[in-house]
Design a protein around this motif. Structure first.
Motif, mmCIF file in Angstrom:
data_model
loop_
_atom_site.group_PDB
_atom_site.id
_atom_site.type_symbol
_atom_site.label_atom_id
_atom_site.label_comp_id
_atom_site.label_asym_id
_atom_site.label_seq_id
_atom_site.Cartn_x
_atom_site.Cartn_y
_atom_site.Cartn_z
ATOM 1 N N GLU A 33 -24.442 12.543 24.928
ATOM 2 C CA GLU A 33 -24.468 11.121 25.276
ATOM 3 C C GLU A 33 -25.826 10.518 24.984
ATOM 4 O OE1 GLU A 33 -23.731 10.416 29.425
ATOM 5 O OE2 GLU A 33 -24.712 12.273 30.027
ATOM 6 N N VAL A 34 -25.847 9.186 24.851
ATOM 7 C CA VAL A 34 -27.059 8.485 24.455
ATOM 8 C C VAL A 34 -27.248 7.218 25.283
ATOM 9 C CG1 VAL A 34 -27.042 9.343 22.081
ATOM 10 C CG2 VAL A 34 -25.827 7.221 22.638
ATOM 11 N N MET A 35 -28.499 6.806 25.379
ATOM 12 C CA MET A 35 -28.865 5.502 25.937
ATOM 13 C C MET A 35 -29.858 4.900 24.964
ATOM 14 S SD MET A 35 -28.667 3.220 28.309
ATOM 15 C CE MET A 35 -29.585 1.863 29.055
ATOM 16 N N ALA A 36 -29.490 3.795 24.317
ATOM 17 C CA ALA A 36 -30.278 3.309 23.193
ATOM 18 C C ALA A 36 -30.633 1.834 23.308
ATOM 19 C CB ALA A 36 -29.515 3.545 21.894
ATOM 20 N N GLU A 37 -31.742 1.487 22.656
ATOM 21 C CA GLU A 37 -32.125 0.094 22.415
ATOM 22 C C GLU A 37 -32.336 -0.062 20.914
ATOM 23 O OE1 GLU A 37 -34.543 -2.199 25.721
ATOM 24 O OE2 GLU A 37 -35.594 -0.374 25.105
ATOM 25 N N VAL A 38 -31.607 -0.987 20.319
ATOM 26 C CA VAL A 38 -31.708 -1.265 18.894
ATOM 27 C C VAL A 38 -32.189 -2.699 18.754
ATOM 28 C CG1 VAL A 38 -30.475 -1.326 16.698
ATOM 29 C CG2 VAL A 38 -29.818 0.340 18.447
ATOM 30 N N GLU A 39 -33.263 -2.907 17.982
ATOM 31 C CA GLU A 39 -33.933 -4.215 18.007
ATOM 32 C C GLU A 39 -34.335 -4.700 16.620
ATOM 33 O OE1 GLU A 39 -37.095 -5.883 21.089
ATOM 34 O OE2 GLU A 39 -38.029 -4.453 19.724
ATOM 35 N N THR A 40 -34.147 -5.985 16.403
ATOM 36 C CA THR A 40 -34.712 -6.667 15.242
ATOM 37 C C THR A 40 -35.967 -7.392 15.710
ATOM 38 O OG1 THR A 40 -32.503 -7.002 14.317
ATOM 39 C CG2 THR A 40 -34.289 -8.330 13.398
ATOM 40 N N VAL A 41 -37.111 -7.040 15.166
ATOM 41 C CA VAL A 41 -38.380 -7.648 15.567
ATOM 42 C C VAL A 41 -38.651 -8.906 14.755
ATOM 43 C CG1 VAL A 41 -40.871 -7.288 15.704
ATOM 44 C CG2 VAL A 41 -39.307 -5.420 16.304
ATOM 45 N N HIS A 42 -38.462 -8.830 13.444
ATOM 46 C CA HIS A 42 -38.729 -9.970 12.557
ATOM 47 C C HIS A 42 -37.384 -10.539 12.090
ATOM 48 C CE1 HIS A 42 -42.814 -8.587 12.742
ATOM 49 N NE2 HIS A 42 -42.497 -7.434 12.178
ATOM 50 N N HIS A 43 -36.944 -11.606 12.724
ATOM 51 C CA HIS A 43 -35.613 -12.148 12.476
ATOM 52 C C HIS A 43 -35.509 -12.918 11.169
ATOM 53 C CE1 HIS A 43 -33.862 -11.063 16.399
ATOM 54 N NE2 HIS A 43 -35.098 -11.239 16.855
ATOM 55 N N THR A 44 -36.624 -13.412 10.680
ATOM 56 C CA THR A 44 -36.632 -14.082 9.378
ATOM 57 C C THR A 44 -37.773 -13.533 8.548
ATOM 58 O OG1 THR A 44 -38.051 -15.886 10.181
ATOM 59 C CG2 THR A 44 -35.652 -16.200 10.309
ATOM 60 N N ARG A 45 -37.575 -13.535 7.255
ATOM 61 C CA ARG A 45 -38.600 -13.134 6.296
ATOM 62 C C ARG A 45 -38.565 -14.104 5.127
ATOM 63 N NH1 ARG A 45 -40.927 -8.185 6.791
ATOM 64 N NH2 ARG A 45 -40.121 -6.799 8.429
ATOM 65 N N PRO A 46 -39.629 -14.185 4.361
ATOM 66 C CA PRO A 46 -39.604 -15.080 3.209
ATOM 67 C C PRO A 46 -38.379 -14.824 2.335
ATOM 68 C CG PRO A 46 -41.815 -14.241 3.552
ATOM 69 C CD PRO A 46 -40.937 -13.508 4.515
ATOM 70 N N GLY A 47 -37.566 -15.861 2.188
ATOM 71 C CA GLY A 47 -36.389 -15.718 1.333
ATOM 72 C C GLY A 47 -35.085 -15.502 2.063
ATOM 73 N N GLY A 48 -35.114 -15.305 3.392
ATOM 74 C CA GLY A 48 -33.832 -15.117 4.061
ATOM 75 C C GLY A 48 -33.911 -14.688 5.508
ATOM 76 N N THR A 49 -32.743 -14.616 6.131
ATOM 77 C CA THR A 49 -32.595 -14.181 7.513
ATOM 78 C C THR A 49 -32.301 -12.687 7.554
ATOM 79 O OG1 THR A 49 -31.734 -16.341 8.166
ATOM 80 C CG2 THR A 49 -31.260 -14.490 9.630
ATOM 81 N N VAL A 50 -32.892 -11.995 8.511
ATOM 82 C CA VAL A 50 -32.678 -10.554 8.668
ATOM 83 C C VAL A 50 -31.436 -10.340 9.532
ATOM 84 C CG1 VAL A 50 -33.639 -8.398 9.565
ATOM 85 C CG2 VAL A 50 -35.138 -10.069 8.438
ATOM 86 N N THR A 51 -30.481 -9.554 9.054
ATOM 87 C CA THR A 51 -29.231 -9.339 9.786
ATOM 88 C C THR A 51 -29.055 -7.893 10.252
ATOM 89 O OG1 THR A 51 -27.952 -8.864 7.770
ATOM 90 C CG2 THR A 51 -28.128 -11.184 8.467
ATOM 91 N N ASN A 52 -30.132 -7.100 10.176
ATOM 92 C CA ASN A 52 -30.048 -5.732 10.677
ATOM 93 C C ASN A 52 -31.300 -5.388 11.478
ATOM 94 O OD1 ASN A 52 -31.925 -5.234 8.581
ATOM 95 N ND2 ASN A 52 -30.323 -4.536 7.197
ATOM 96 N N ASP A 53 -31.422 -4.142 11.891
ATOM 97 C CA ASP A 53 -32.425 -3.727 12.871
ATOM 98 C C ASP A 53 -33.702 -3.203 12.232
ATOM 99 O OD1 ASP A 53 -30.425 -1.711 12.127
ATOM 100 O OD2 ASP A 53 -31.680 -0.336 13.267
ATOM 101 N N ASP A 54 -34.828 -3.431 12.934
ATOM 102 C CA ASP A 54 -36.131 -2.929 12.491
ATOM 103 C C ASP A 54 -36.492 -1.580 13.113
ATOM 104 O OD1 ASP A 54 -37.023 -5.007 10.738
ATOM 105 O OD2 ASP A 54 -37.384 -6.274 12.490
#
Length: 367
Positions: A204-225
């Motif tokens: 079993e697992v207990m996790a935190e998955v996070e996107t830190v930089h939601h936008t970057r030059p040229g587009g929106t980030v849609t996955n995790d950092d």
């Protein structure tokens, strides 16, 4: 010795690595099966022909179906995007052709489950491309643990950390779109595979998955950092895994530390030819971690070099992987990790994503 015709789908980073490995493996390991670079497939006729000339294949195509169906192609390596894995693997396995598929297994847990079913129904050799566990140092670590050299394992810590997106101004690319290309999809499979190899199944697992930089030059980030995963192994051991593509200063931070009742082991891929071993014996004043430099007495080292401490590199890991694939085909015996082993990693990561969304401990068996 006999020849075996190799077809590779994908000629980029991993396609090149597998092409070089199949060219060299017979000379390095004196394998019973000698690869013949028969056909390579890429997304266009021009790039396929370019790869053919560069890597030494006999023929090129821009249609993976042509490659899979060709009678001279007797074993297939899938080094194309995850979204293509399932379709290519199922077609190859239906024709009874062995498949080595790059990690992760498919683009989703549903893909992985279907690929396992196809592989096991066919009875054909199948493997997933996890090369970091094949360094002589990590193979030796597995031996030490299996032999009880550090006693009963009490704790596992693993990480796969890199910094190719540490700069917030690094532009958006295909890597910042879709969960399959995020940190959980791209980096995490390697160290989860390492955790399973070194300490067994995760319950079993207990996790935190996070996107830190939601936008970057040229587009929106849609996955995790980055992500942190607390885990409980089936053997009762407590563990922690951290994965990141924004870990400033880390270039190839595939690392682990394992504590046991009689000793401990440390390893870092950035120093891949060394393993640190602590033995809980002798006077306290002389105890400490010992740096072991890999050499001919360690697994799969001597075929590359007869001098201890001279070291092996990234490409050598792929050559070892190629040797294992050919050995599995020749012997008819399974070679770890199979598609089922690769799917176990998918299950752990699916549980981790679900845990992050639910904010609670989640059982891997639910997936």
């Amino acid at each position: 010795m006999s020849e075996i015709g190799i077809g590779i789908v994908g000629g980029g980073y991993m396609g090149k690595a597998h092409s070089v490995a199949m060219s060299a493996v017979g000379a390095v390991f004196n394998t019973a099966l000698r690869p013949r670079l028969e056909m390579i497939c890429a997304s266009s006729k021009e790039s396929a022909e370019r790869y053919r000339q560069a890597y030494g294949f006999r023929r090129a195509t821009d249609d993976w179906r042509e490659l899979v169906k060709d009678p001279a192609v007797e074993a297939i390596i899938i080094a194309s995007p995850q979204s293509t894995h399932r379709q290519i693997a199922e077609a190859a396995l239906e024709l009874g052709k062995p498949v080595l598929c790059e990690k992760p297994l498919g683009a989703s847990i549903e893909d992985g489950r279907a690929m396992v079913a196809a592989a096991e129904a066919s009875g054909v050799t199948n493997m997933v491309g996890f090369n970091y566990v094949r360094t002589p140092a990590t193979q030796f670590a597995r031996q030490l643990i299996a032999n009880g050299e550090i006693g009963e394992i009490t704790w596992f810590r693993g990480e796969h950390t890199e910094d190719f997106y540490a700069d917030p101004q690094a532009p958006a690319t295909w890597r910042t779109t879709g969960m399959a290309n995020g940190t959980i999809g791209d980096l995490a499979p390697h160290i989860v595979n390492g955790a399973l190899a070194l300490n067994g199944p995760i319950a079993e697992v207990m996790a935190e998955v996070e996107t830190v930089h939601h936008t970057r030059p040229g587009g929106t980030v849609t996955n995790d950092d980055h992500a942190q995963i607390m885990c409980r192994f089936e053997n009762g051991t407590m563990g922690n895994i951290y994965v990141s593509r924004i870990a400033t200063g880390r270039k190839m931070g595939y690392a682990y530390e394992i504590s046991g009742t009689k000793g401990a082991i440390r390893f870092d891929q950035e120093d891949q030819n060394a393993l640190w071993l602590y033995r809980h014996d002798g006077p306290e004043a002389t105890r400490g971690f010992t740096k072991i430099l890999t050499g001919p007495t360690h697994p799969d080292y001597e075929p590359f070099c007869q001098g201890p401490g001279h070291g092996t590199g990234y490409q050598d890991q792929i050559i070892i992987e190629a040797k294992d694939f050919l050995q599995a085909i020749h012997s008819g015996q399974e070679m770890w990790p199979t598609f089922r082993d690769g799917h176990e990693i998918n299950r752990v990561l699916a549980a981790s994503l679900a845990s992050s969304e639910r904010r609670q401990w989640t059982k891997v068996d639910d997936f």
